[in-house]
Scaffold this motif. Structure first.
Motif, mmCIF file in Angstrom:
data_model
loop_
_atom_site.group_PDB
_atom_site.id
_atom_site.type_symbol
_atom_site.label_atom_id
_atom_site.label_comp_id
_atom_site.label_asym_id
_atom_site.label_seq_id
_atom_site.Cartn_x
_atom_site.Cartn_y
_atom_site.Cartn_z
ATOM 1 N N LEU A 104 33.809 38.864 47.241
ATOM 2 C CA LEU A 104 32.628 39.600 46.784
ATOM 3 C C LEU A 104 31.536 38.705 46.216
ATOM 4 O O LEU A 104 30.386 38.774 46.644
ATOM 5 C CB LEU A 104 33.059 40.620 45.714
ATOM 6 N N VAL A 105 31.864 37.872 45.252
ATOM 7 C CA VAL A 105 30.836 37.102 44.547
ATOM 8 C C VAL A 105 30.156 36.107 45.481
ATOM 9 O O VAL A 105 28.919 36.053 45.566
ATOM 10 C CB VAL A 105 31.431 36.381 43.324
ATOM 11 N N ILE A 106 30.937 35.317 46.201
ATOM 12 C CA ILE A 106 30.346 34.296 47.060
ATOM 13 C C ILE A 106 29.482 34.901 48.159
ATOM 14 O O ILE A 106 28.342 34.447 48.378
ATOM 15 C CB ILE A 106 31.448 33.379 47.631
ATOM 16 N N PRO A 107 29.933 35.930 48.892
ATOM 17 C CA PRO A 107 29.048 36.522 49.909
ATOM 18 C C PRO A 107 27.764 37.088 49.323
ATOM 19 O O PRO A 107 26.682 36.938 49.913
ATOM 20 C CB PRO A 107 29.912 37.631 50.524
ATOM 21 N N ALA A 108 27.842 37.751 48.166
ATOM 22 C CA ALA A 108 26.646 38.341 47.567
ATOM 23 C C ALA A 108 25.653 37.256 47.156
ATOM 24 O O ALA A 108 24.441 37.375 47.412
ATOM 25 C CB ALA A 108 27.026 39.196 46.361
ATOM 26 N N VAL A 109 26.140 36.194 46.537
ATOM 27 C CA VAL A 109 25.250 35.114 46.105
ATOM 28 C C VAL A 109 24.659 34.392 47.312
ATOM 29 O O VAL A 109 23.480 34.012 47.314
ATOM 30 C CB VAL A 109 26.008 34.140 45.178
ATOM 31 N N ARG A 110 25.468 34.220 48.360
ATOM 32 C CA ARG A 110 24.956 33.565 49.574
ATOM 33 C C ARG A 110 23.818 34.371 50.196
ATOM 34 O O ARG A 110 22.776 33.813 50.570
ATOM 35 C CB ARG A 110 26.090 33.378 50.582
ATOM 36 N N GLU A 111 23.989 35.680 50.312
ATOM 37 C CA GLU A 111 22.934 36.515 50.882
ATOM 38 C C GLU A 111 21.706 36.552 49.976
ATOM 39 O O GLU A 111 20.569 36.576 50.463
ATOM 40 C CB GLU A 111 23.459 37.941 51.104
ATOM 41 N N PHE A 112 21.941 36.571 48.664
ATOM 42 C CA PHE A 112 20.821 36.581 47.731
ATOM 43 C C PHE A 112 20.002 35.300 47.880
ATOM 44 O O PHE A 112 18.772 35.336 47.841
ATOM 45 C CB PHE A 112 21.341 36.712 46.303
ATOM 46 N N ARG A 113 20.675 34.187 48.039
ATOM 47 C CA ARG A 113 19.989 32.902 48.206
ATOM 48 C C ARG A 113 19.101 32.918 49.445
ATOM 49 O O ARG A 113 17.985 32.391 49.440
ATOM 50 C CB ARG A 113 21.029 31.785 48.313
ATOM 51 N N GLY A 278 14.502 50.332 30.556
ATOM 52 C CA GLY A 278 13.492 51.125 31.238
ATOM 53 C C GLY A 278 13.097 50.542 32.576
ATOM 54 O O GLY A 278 12.668 51.259 33.477
ATOM 55 N N SER A 279 13.227 49.245 32.719
ATOM 56 C CA SER A 279 12.866 48.594 33.978
ATOM 57 C C SER A 279 13.834 47.447 34.233
ATOM 58 O O SER A 279 14.359 46.841 33.307
ATOM 59 C CB SER A 279 11.434 48.069 33.927
ATOM 60 N N VAL A 280 14.056 47.171 35.499
ATOM 61 C CA VAL A 280 14.954 46.096 35.904
ATOM 62 C C VAL A 280 14.183 45.191 36.866
ATOM 63 O O VAL A 280 13.602 45.676 37.847
ATOM 64 C CB VAL A 280 16.214 46.645 36.606
ATOM 65 N N PRO A 281 14.136 43.879 36.610
ATOM 66 C CA PRO A 281 13.427 42.976 37.521
ATOM 67 C C PRO A 281 13.939 43.105 38.948
ATOM 68 O O PRO A 281 15.123 43.365 39.180
ATOM 69 C CB PRO A 281 13.731 41.583 36.943
ATOM 70 N N ARG A 282 13.038 42.905 39.894
ATOM 71 C CA ARG A 282 13.391 43.104 41.302
ATOM 72 C C ARG A 282 14.548 42.216 41.729
ATOM 73 O O ARG A 282 15.435 42.649 42.471
ATOM 74 C CB ARG A 282 12.175 42.837 42.196
ATOM 75 N N ALA A 283 14.556 40.959 41.290
ATOM 76 C CA ALA A 283 15.632 40.049 41.701
ATOM 77 C C ALA A 283 16.991 40.569 41.229
ATOM 78 O O ALA A 283 17.983 40.478 41.957
ATOM 79 C CB ALA A 283 15.384 38.647 41.148
ATOM 80 N N VAL A 284 17.033 41.128 40.023
ATOM 81 C CA VAL A 284 18.291 41.673 39.499
ATOM 82 C C VAL A 284 18.699 42.903 40.309
ATOM 83 O O VAL A 284 19.872 43.072 40.658
ATOM 84 C CB VAL A 284 18.150 42.017 38.009
ATOM 85 N N ARG A 285 17.736 43.763 40.614
ATOM 86 C CA ARG A 285 18.038 44.949 41.435
ATOM 87 C C ARG A 285 18.572 44.535 42.798
ATOM 88 O O ARG A 285 19.533 45.119 43.315
ATOM 89 C CB ARG A 285 16.780 45.805 41.628
ATOM 90 N N ASP A 286 17.953 43.514 43.397
ATOM 91 C CA ASP A 286 18.375 43.080 44.730
ATOM 92 C C ASP A 286 19.789 42.521 44.712
ATOM 93 O O ASP A 286 20.591 42.809 45.613
ATOM 94 C CB ASP A 286 17.404 42.027 45.276
ATOM 95 N N LEU A 287 20.115 41.720 43.690
ATOM 96 C CA LEU A 287 21.475 41.170 43.604
ATOM 97 C C LEU A 287 22.477 42.294 43.357
ATOM 98 O O LEU A 287 23.574 42.296 43.931
ATOM 99 C CB LEU A 287 21.558 40.122 42.494
ATOM 100 N N HIS A 288 22.111 43.253 42.538
ATOM 101 C CA HIS A 288 22.972 44.416 42.283
ATOM 102 C C HIS A 288 23.272 45.139 43.601
ATOM 103 O O HIS A 288 24.427 45.477 43.899
ATOM 104 C CB HIS A 288 22.272 45.348 41.301
ATOM 105 N N GLU A 289 22.242 45.368 44.409
ATOM 106 C CA GLU A 289 22.428 46.070 45.684
ATOM 107 C C GLU A 289 23.304 45.278 46.645
ATOM 108 O O GLU A 289 24.104 45.853 47.396
ATOM 109 C CB GLU A 289 21.068 46.352 46.312
#
Length: 308
Positions: A104-113, A278-289
């Motif tokens: 989970l962690v490695i694939p998500a971080v790889r795609e985020f990069r 109240g708000s979440v930075p886009r980069a955080v939202r994208d990594l969450h997704e």
């Protein structure tokens, strides 16, 4: 009041030291200290508690921290809306109990990069309590933690369930336990055991499984990754969620294997948490997704393997 003053406060809070914050921010320590002092004088509040061992946020500063984070998040949204391509890239900080690293962690971080090439990701291994504290204080943007089914979820966090697995016994293929179809508590007690330190969910589970009885010999360690390495080196067996072991490089090359626990139906959950905001930075939202998407793919793949 300047935006960088607020950024400096969050850096000192996260790193617990004026010296380390100065190094990360590429400032001299006296310059950083004076900037923070100026902000404290302007607000009339001591934001930091300074000791010989380092600086940490004061009780007054902790009360103001959510407001500081809200201002920085608003600035981040403003910069994003303006399309400022030259702004300093935001770092996304992830606290993790070091479970499901490979699937989970490695694939998500790889795609985020690939989709955020100029945004850094900082992975920090920590216990659940430390991750929760880091989320509340702004040191972490996201936290990966384990729960047992039925545990109460702490307030103040948005929680997304990613994976649901079962505790399994992780052993070397030449271990006597590997010859069993399923491992009961008495068999586990007869072998050296690598246990997670107090503060980890699997420590609590093993204590409950063994009903307080002590194994023949035991080691104590931090996190699943070190536990698997110790098993591969022949130091004993360990108990981990199945999603922490199946698919791991050590398991794929035959250095470790798993056996189910006899008669156990406990669910171990891996969840992703973030502070209510109240708000979440886009980069955080994208990594969450990405974590959610990769978890769904892993779960579907696991079901196909089970059915096959």
């Amino acid at each position: 009041m300047r935006i960088e003053q607020l950024e400096y406060i969050t850096a000192v809070t996260r790193l617990g030291s004026l010296r380390r914050a100065a190094e990360e921010l590429h400032l001299s320590q006296p310059a950083l200290s004076e900037t923070v002092r100026n902000l404290e004088r302007e607000l009339g509040v001591d934001l930091l508690e300074r000791k010989r061992s380092g600086a940490k946020i004061s009780d007054e500063g902790r009360e103001l921290l959510p407001h500081i984070m809200s201002v920085l998040e608003a600035v981040d949204r403003l910069r994003g809306a303006a399309g400022d391509q030259h702004r300093i890239s935001r770092m996304v900080r992830l606290g993790t109990v070091n479970t499901a690293t490979v699937p989970l962690v490695i694939p998500a971080v790889r795609e985020f990069r690939a989709s955020h090439p100029v945004t850094q990701v900082e992975l920090v291994g920590a216990q659940q309590a430390d991750i929760h504290r880091g989320l509340l204080e702004g040191a972490f943007d996201l936290g990966l933690v384990n729960y047992l089914r039925g545990d109460d979820m702490p307030p103040g966090f948005e929680t997304t369930e990613l994976l649901c697995g079962r505790p399994v016994v992780c052993v070397r293929p030449d271990s006597p336990l590997a010859a069993l179809d399923a491992v009961d508590a008495d068999s586990l007690l007869a072998e050296p055991l690598v246990v997670m330190r107090s503060g980890y969910v699997m420590h609590r589970f093993v204590h409950r499984l063994l009903r307080g009885r002590a194994p023949s010999f035991s080691y104590s360690t931090d996190g699943a990754e070190m536990g698997k390495l110790m098993v591969a080196e022949g130091l004993g067996a360990t108990v981990l969620p199945d999603f922490s072991v199946v698919g791991d490089p050590l398991e794929r090359r035959g250095a470790i294997t798993v056996r189910p626990l006899a008669g156990d139906t406990t669910d171990v959950l891996l969840v992703l948490q973030r502070r209510h905001s109240g708000s979440v930075p886009r980069a955080v939202r994208d990594l969450h997704e990405l974590f959610v998407r990769n978890a769904q793919a892993y779960d579907a793949s696991s079901r196909r393997l089970t059915q096959g």
